[in-house]
Design a protein around this motif. Structure first.
Motif: not given
Lengths: 114, 112
Positions: A1-29
């Motif tokens: 089946g189709a695979v979707v990945s996310q990165h990172p799987s976990w993240v710890i950050c300090k209050s006030g900072t920004s965090v980016k999470i990626e979502c990718r479809s690996l084998d389909f558009q």
């Protein structure tokens, strides 16, 4: 089946900072990607719908300036939590839809804001 | 927003028993789907039932849909300890936006 990945799987950050999470479809558009948030022992809450090349559509009550979504290509959507606060700590899950509108879910990203 | 209620919120049974979970929703739907989630993990799609279907089977899973009552049930037969997880129903509205609206979920514990 189709695979979707996310990165990172976990993240710890300090209050006030920004965090980016990626979502990718690996084998389909993915014409559409969705972002969900899940608090402990609760269900998934839809945050926004992301279409490639256009602005995301946010659900009622979700701050678009706080949760920035960019869907730059048919295989990548990003969610940026800006000026994170401890109450933003949650499990963030993305899903991607294929041509037949079936949804494939990523494994989730656990965000902890200290 | 949540679509509706799931019942029960928590269920504990012995291995080998059947588990039944119910889901109610509020708006007209295109289809209803059931998902499974192990603790802290992503979702696994179990089964999809369309609005014009009344019952569907997949292995040990049986799903029913009653659109007049806006409700669905998921039956897991001959449960196993590995079935321990949270189960969610999710609906796709008739507007065909593809958006999934999730129910509150049922936490199932199967004791060996």
């Amino acid at each position: 089946g189709a695979v979707v990945s996310q990165h990172p799987s976990w993240v710890i950050c300090k209050s006030g900072t920004s965090v980016k999470i990626e979502c990718r479809s690996l084998d389909f558009q993915a014409t559409t990607m969705f972002w969900y948030r899940q608090f402990p022992k609760q269900s998934l809450m839809l945050m926004a719908t992301s279409n490639e090349g256009s602005k995301a559509t946010y659900e009622q009550g979700v701050e678009k300036d706080k949760f920035l979504i960019n869907h730059a290509s048919l295989t990548l959507s990003t969610l940026t939590v800006t000026s994170a606060h401890p109450e933003d700590s949650s499990f963030y899950i993305c899903s991607a839809t294929g041509l037949a509108h079936e949804q494939y879910f990523g494994p989730g990203t656990r965000l902890t804001v200290t | 927003s949540q679509q509706g209620e799931e019942d029960p919120q928590a269920l504990s049974i012995q291995e080998g028993e059947n588990a039944t979970m119910n889901c109610s929703y509020k708006t007209s739907i295109n289809n209803l789907q059931w998902y499974r989630q192990n603790s802290g993990r992503g979702l696994v799609h179990l089964i999809l039932i369309r609005s014009n279907e009344r019952e569907k089977h997949s292995g040990r899973l049986r799903v029913t849909l009653d659109t007049s009552k806006k409700s669905s049930s998921l039956l897991i037969t001959a449960s196993r300890a590995a079935d321990t997880a949270s189960y969610f129903c999710a609906t796709v509205g008739s507007g065909n936006t593809g958006k999934l609206i999730f129910g509150q979920g049922t936490t199932l514990q199967v004791k060996p």
